[in-house]
Design an enzyme around this catalytic site. Structure first.
Site, short mmCIF file in Angstrom:
data_model
loop_
_atom_site.label_atom_id
_atom_site.label_comp_id
_atom_site.label_asym_id
_atom_site.label_seq_id
_atom_site.Cartn_x
_atom_site.Cartn_y
_atom_site.Cartn_z
N GLU A 95 74.30 144.67 -10.63
CA GLU A 95 72.87 144.91 -11.16
C GLU A 95 72.41 146.23 -11.14
O GLU A 95 71.69 146.63 -12.13
CB GLU A 95 71.85 144.19 -10.40
CG GLU A 95 72.06 142.71 -10.33
CD GLU A 95 71.53 141.95 -11.85
OE1 GLU A 95 71.08 142.90 -12.63
OE2 GLU A 95 72.07 141.00 -12.16
N SER A 374 79.17 106.97 -37.55
CA SER A 374 78.39 106.37 -38.92
C SER A 374 76.81 106.86 -38.77
O SER A 374 76.27 106.82 -39.92
CB SER A 374 78.36 104.89 -38.88
OG SER A 374 79.89 104.58 -39.22
#
Length: 943
Positions: A95, A374
Site C-alpha cells: 500500500e 428460451s
C-alpha cells in the site's frame, strides 16, 4: 534642422517575464485562496480519538429503517505490540512503500500516480499514503472526490503524523479497514478467515489479508481462491523488493495452501439486497478501494427501493427447501430472484442466492451471467419481429431444418420433439406459447441476427459479444445459447420494458443518499429510453399471457393477468421464469454454481412456483389490473395456417381471431388450401374405378416436408396413395372411365370443370360426346350434348358452368361414319363450389400425448368427431409397429363402447414407440368411416 526623436525599442523578453510573473502570482494566489477555503471548512474531528465511526442507516421504500451499516458490529482494536511485524510489513509493501520516509503526504508517490493515471488510464495507480487513507476512513465524513477534500485530507494527515508514531498509525489503519465478510479489523479478519488471533498469523496469511483490503469482494478466498492467491503473490513479491523477506521465503509462502475455517452461519437479513445497495452507493458516490469504508463509517442515510413485505416473502421462500430440486454431491441447487417496478426501475426485492452467509457475498441476482435458454426469445426474436411488422398470426413451419455453420451443418430441435413431435405450420403465438425452437430460429433468420442482437442490447442486455472467435452473432442467439449469459437483474429490466409499453428503465436500488447533516449527496433521476412501440410491447405481452394461461408456465397463474416466459437450457443446467403483471416484474433463475445438470427440471415447473409465492404477497395490496391496450390494436379473423384473411376454402376450425398492430393488418386472402376430388369411400386419390367421389379441401404447404419426422398437420395434406379398395382392376364391359372435378381459384371463384377419362384403343375417326344434365341418369340426347371431341384427347374443360351448382356428366365414344356408339362411360356428379357437408362418416383426425407421473404411464388420445349428425362408435387400434393392420388382433378397449372423442390408454411400458389409429362405425347402418391418420407416441425412459 529638426532633430529626430529616438525610437523606443520594445523588449519582448521583458514583457514575457512580467507576464509569467503575473500568471504565477495569480495561480499561487488562487491556490492559496483555495487552501485557505479548505482550511476554513475543515470538518470537526478529535485528533485524540480519530478512529471513531458513525453508523450508516438503510431505509426501505417507505423510509422505515431496515438495517444499520456499521463497523462496530465486528471490529476489535489491537495495540501496536499485538499486531505481528509481518502484517505491518505486508501492508506497507503493498500500500505505501515510502511510509517510513514521508510525513503524511508523499509528493513522489503523488506525482507518480498522476503520470500513471495519464499514461495508463484513470485509476491505474493511487497516490494516497496510508496516513491519508486512515484520514479517509476515520475523519472525513463526506467521501466526495473533490480538490477541497484532498487538501483537507493532506492537512489532517500532517497532524496525524505529528501526533502519532508510525507504528500507531499502522495499527489504527489495520484496526479500521474492511477485509470482507463483516470483518473491520485485522483481529476479526484473522478469526473469520483462519480461526486465530492476529498475533498468530503466518506469513502467507498476513500477505493474503494485506492484499484483500484493496477489493474484498474480488480478492476474498471465500469468493475466488484463484484471485486471492494471485493477489497474495503480488504482496509477497513486493515484500521481497522491500527486503522484508527473501525470495525463497516468499516462494515457500506462495506454495502453502490457505487453511480457511469456512464462513460460519450468521443472521444476515436482506444481505443480498444490502450488498447491492453498497455496490450502487459506491458507484454513485465514486468510491473505490478503501474509500468504500466510508459507507460504513460516515453516518450516511441511504434511502432504498425495497418493499419490505415482498423482500420478506422472498427471504421466506428461499428458506423453504421444498421449492428447490434435491442437492447433488452435497452441492445445493442455487437460485436468484429480482422483483422490480417496470414503470420506475425500482428494485423492490432481490435474492442473490440460497443461504447467503456474510457480507459482500457473490450476488447471483446481479453478478451471475447464466444461459437464458428460451427466456431470451421475446427479447432477441419475437419483439424485434413484431417491430418489423410481423404479428402473433404470422405463420412459420415447426419443422427441423439444416443450417450451414463453420463446422458443417446444424439442426435445431424442439425440447419436446419426442413427446409432441413437430406441429407443422403454426402461428407466432403458438410458437411462443409452447416455446417452439424451430420457429424461433427461423424467425431470427428472417429478421436478421444483427437485428435481434441490437434489439437485445437496447433492452439492457450488456453481456452479448459481437466479435471474436466465440460470439453471439449466430442463430443460437434465438435459443439463448450465449457466450457469457445474462444476469437475472438485466433479464428483469428487459421484460419490464414490455410491461412499461416499450420504455426501458435501468433498474436501481437507491432513491437518495444523505450525509449525517441531511445534505443530499445523491438523488436518483429516472432516465427513460423508448425501445419499441406501445403496440409491439402490448402484442408481446398478449402472446406471453398465452404462455401462462395455456402454455409452459401454468404454475405461475395468479388471480390477475400474468405474462411470462419459461427458459430451460440443454441438459437442465439452467432454469428460468421471467414473468410480470401490469404492476411488477419478477425473474427467477435456478441452477448449480458450477454448471452441471439438475434432474428433470423445467423453468415453468421449478421457477414458476417460487415466482407465484413471492408475487402473490407483492400484489396483496394492489388491485387487479389489466394490461393497458394502446391505440392501434385491432382484432380480426384470419386463417390460422397462413396468417392471412380467411378464404372460402379455409376450414371453419382454422378460422381464428387474432390481434394486430393496425399498421400491419393482412389484406390478402389465404392461399394454402385447395380442393381435390378423392374417393368417397376411402378418401384416397381417385382411381379409374372409384364409383363415386367427393371434393376434399387440403393443405398445400409453402415448402414440402421431407424426412422421417412427419409434422402433425401432414394429415391435412392431400392423400399420397391411390384408392386401396377400387384399385386398378380389369376394365368394365365398356372399358371407359370418367372422372372430374371443379377447378377453383385461391379465392374459391369457379374457373371451370375439368373432365378426364380413360378408354381402350379406338379408331382414329372416333369422337367423344359429352353430355351434361342437372339431374342424375343423364339422357343422351341433343338437349344434353354439350361437346364433341376428336380422338387422341382424354381431357376436356367445361367452361359454361355456374357456381354452386351440381352437374351430372356422361361421355360416349361414337364412330362418325356409322353413327354407332361404341362405349359409354360411368356417370359422375360434380358440385361447382365448396362441397356441402355430406351426411356420411368422415375419417377422424387423431392426436395424442404421453404422460408419466411417478409409476403411472398413460397415453391420452383425442380425435375429431366423424359426423355432425350421427353418433358413431369408435374402435381404437394400437401396435408397436408402424403400418399395422386394423384387425381384431390390434384392437384395444374391446370391453368399452366408446362414443366420445377421448380415451386414456394405460398399462404401457416406457422407452417404446406406440402407434394408434381409429375408425368410426354407424351402429344402425353399419357404415364405416375411413381410418384415421396414424400417430406415433413415444414413452421416454423414466429417470
Amino acid at each position: 534642422m529638426t532633430r529626430r526623436k529616438p525610437r523606443v525599442r520594445v523588449k519582448y523578453s521583458r514583457i514575457l517575464v512580467l507576464a509569467s510573473l503575473l500568471v504565477s502570482f495569480i495561480i499561487v494566489g488562487a491556490t492559496l485562496g483555495f487552501v485557505v477555503g479548505a482550511v476554513r471548512n475543515m470538518p470537526k474531528y478529535d485528533i485524540e480519538n480519530i478512529t471513531g465511526a458513525l453508523s450508516s442507516f438503510v431505509y426501505d421504500n417507505e423510509d422505515q429503517e431496515i438495517t444499520k451499516i456499521r463497523t462496530e458490529k465486528n471490529r476489535v482494536e489491537l495495540e501496536p505490540n499485538a499486531v505481528p511485524k509481518i502484517m505491518k510489513q505486508a501492508l506497507v509493501a503493498i500500500e505505501d512503500q515510502r511510509f517510513y520516509e514521508h510525513h503524511g503526504f508523499d509528493p513522489i508517490r503523488f506525482m507518480g500516480a498522476v503520470v500513471a493515471n495519464i499514461t495508463e488510464g484513470y485509476g491505474s495507480e493511487g497516490g494516497s499514503t496510508l496516513t491519508q487513507q486512515l484520514v479517509k476512513i476515520a475523519v472525513l465524513e463526506n467521501s466526495e472526490k473533490k480538490m477541497r477534500r484532498k487538501i483537507q485530507e493532506v492537512l489532517i494527515a500532517f497532524q496525524v503524523e505529528s501526533k502519532y508514531s508510525k507504528e500507531q498509525i499502522l495499527t489504527m489503519y489495520l484496526n479500521n479497514v474492511y477485509y470482507g465478510h463483516g470483518a473491520w479489523s485485522v483481529q476479526t479478519a484473522s478469526q473469520i478467515y483462519f480461526g486465530k488471533v492476529a498475533q498468530d498469523l503466518e506469513l502467507e496469511e498476513a500477505a493474503m489479508l494485506a492484499g484483500v483490503i484493496n477489493a474484498p469482494n474480488r480478492y476474498s478466498p471465500y469468493l475466488n481462491m484463484e484471485k486471492a492467491k494471485q493477489r497474495q503473490a503480488i504482496v509477497l513479491n513486493e515484500m521481497v523488493k522491500m527486503n522484508y523477506i527473501s525470495k525463497e521465503t516468499a516462494n515457500e509462502a506462495k506454495s502453502k495452501p490457505l487453511n480457511l475455517i469456512g464462513l460460519k452461519s450468521q443472521n444476515f437479513e436482506y444481505q443480498s439486497f444490502i450488498d447491492f445497495v453498497i455496490e450502487e452507493a459506491s458507484e454513485k458516490l465514486e468510491l473505490e478501494g478503501s474509500d468504500i469504508s466510508a459507507l460504513y463509517t460516515a453516518g450516511f442515510k441511504i434511502y432504498t427501493t425495497m418493499d419490505k413485505k415482498t423482500q420478506d416473502a422472498a427471504e421466506k421462500a428461499y428458506e423453504n427447501d421444498d421449492f428447490f430440486p434435491p442437492d447433488k454431491n452435497d452441492k445445493p441447487v442455487q437460485s436468484a430472484m429480482v422483483v422490480l417496478d417496470p414503470h420506475t426501475g425500482e428494485v423492490t426485492a432481490l435474492i442473490g442466492g440460497r443461504d447467503q452467509q456474510g457480507e459482500r457475498q457473490f450476488n447471483r441476482a446481479v453478478n451471475a451471467t447464466r444461459q437464458p435458454g428460451s427466456a431470451i426469445k421475446p427479447i432477441a426474436v419475437y419483439a424485434p419481429a413484431l417491430e418489423k411488422g410481423y404479428g402473433p398470426a404470422t405463420v412459420l413451419d415447426d419443422y427441423p431444418q439444416e443450417y450451414p455453420t463453420s463446422s458443417g451443418t446444424k439442426v435445431f430441435v424442439n425440447y419436446d420433439e419426442k413427446t409432441r413431435g413437430y406441429r407443422g405450420l403454426i402461428s407466432m403465438r403458438t410458437a411462443v406459447q409452447w416455446s417452439v425452437n424451430t420457429v424461433a430460429v427461423k424467425m431470427l433468420e428472417k429478421i436478421g441476427i444483427t437485428e435481434g442482437f441490437n434489439f437485445a442490447q437496447k433492452l439492457g442486455i450488456s453481456t452479448l459479444v459481437d466479435s471474436g472467435k466465440v460470439n453471439d452473432m449466430g442463430l443460437s442467439l434465438a435459443l439463448g445459447g450465449l457466450s457469457q449469459g445474462v444476469s437475472p437483474l438485466e433479464m428483469a429490466a428487459a421484460y419490464g420494458t414490455f410491461a412499461n409499453q416499450g420504455i426501458y428503465i435501468k433498474p436501481h436500488v437507491i432513491r437518495k443518499i444523505e450525509d449525517e447533516q441531511g445534505n443530499v449527496l445523491y438523488e436518483h433521476k429516472t432516465k427513460k429510453t423508448v425501445v419499441m412501440s406501445p403496440q409491439t410491447a402490448y402484442l408481446m405481452t398478449d402472446m406471453l399471457r398465452s404462455v401462462v394461461e395455456s402454455g409452459t408456465a401454468g404454475k405461475a397463474r395468479m388471480n390477475r393477468p400474468v405474462a411470462g416466459k419459461t427458459g430451460t437450457t440443454s441438459f437442465d443446467v439452467d432454469a428460468w421464469f421471467s414473468g410480470y403483471t401490469a404492476n411488477l416484474v419478477g425473474v427467477v433463475w435456478m441452477g448449480f454454481d458450477k454448471e452441471e445438470a439438475m434432474s428433470g427440471v423445467y423453468g415453468g415447473t421449478v421457477c414458476g412456483p417460487i415466482w407465484k409465492e413471492v408475487m402473490t404477497v407483492a400484489h396483496s395490496d394492489i388491485p387487479v389490473t389489466n394490461f393497458p391496450e394502446p391505440d392501434g390494436i385491432v382484432s380480426i379473423e384470419v386463417d390460422y395456417k397462413s396468417g392471412l384473411l380467411p378464404s372460402p376454402l379455409t376450414p371453419p376450425e382454422f378460422v381464428v381471431t387474432e390481434k394486430f398492430n393496425s399498421a400491419y393488418v393482412p389484406t390478402e386472402s389465404s392461399n394454402v388450401w385447395f380442393q381435390l376430388p378423392v374417393c368417397a369411400d376411402t378418401g384416397q386419390l381417385l382411381t379409374d374405378f372409384c364409383p363415386s367421389s367427393i371434393t376434399g379441401t387440403f393443405l398445400q404447404r409453402p415448402v414440402p416436408w421431407s424426412g422421417d419426422n412427419i409434422p402433425l398437420d401432414a394429415e391435412l395434406e392431400p392423400p399420397q396413395e391411390y384408392c386401396s379398395i377400387h384399385g386398378r382392376v380389369p376394365f368394365s364391359s365398356s372399358g371407359m372411365r370418367l372422372q372430374g372435378y371443379p377447378v377453383l381459384t385461391h379465392q374459391s371463384e369457379l374457373n371451370t370443370v375439368q373432365l378426364n377419362w380413360t378408354h381402350p384403343s379406338l379408331s382414329a375417326e372416333t369422337v367423344f360426346q359429352v353430355y351434361r344434365s342437372s339431374f342424375p341418369n343423364v339422357a343422351k340426347n341433343e338437349a344434353n350434348l354439350i361437346a364433341e371431341i376428336e380422338i387422341g384427347k382424354s381431357k376436356w374443360q367445361d367452361n359454361s358452368v355456374e357456381e354452386n351448382t351440381r352437374y351430372y356428366y356422361v361421355i360416349t365414344a361414337k364412330d362418325p361414319q356409322t353413327e354407332v356408339t361404341d362405349l359409354n362411360s360411368n356417370e359422375i356428379s360434380i358440385y361447382t363450389g365448396i362441397s356441402p357437408q355430406e351426411d356420411r362418416l368422415n375419417a377422424p383426425r387423431l392426436n395424442g400425448s404421453a404422460y408419466i407421473n411417478g409409476h403411472s404411464v398413460t397415453v391420452n388420445l383425442i380425435w375429431t368427431e366423424a359426423s355432425n349428425t350421427k353418433i358413431p362408435v369408435y374402435y381404437i387400434f394400437r401396435s408397436e409397429n408402424p403400418d399395422f393392420e386394423l384387425s381384431p388382433a390390434n384392437q384395444i378397449a374391446l370391453q368399452n363402447t366408446i362414443l366420445g372423442t377421448t380415451w386414456t390408454d394405460t398399462g404401457l411400458s416406457t422407452d417404446k414407440n406406440y402407434y394408434y389409429r381409429i375408425i368410426a362405425i354407424d351402429p344402425e347402418t353399419k357404415e364405416q368411416s375411413p381410418p384415421s391418420n396414424q400417430i406415433k407416441v413415444y414413452l421416454p425412459k423414466k429417470e
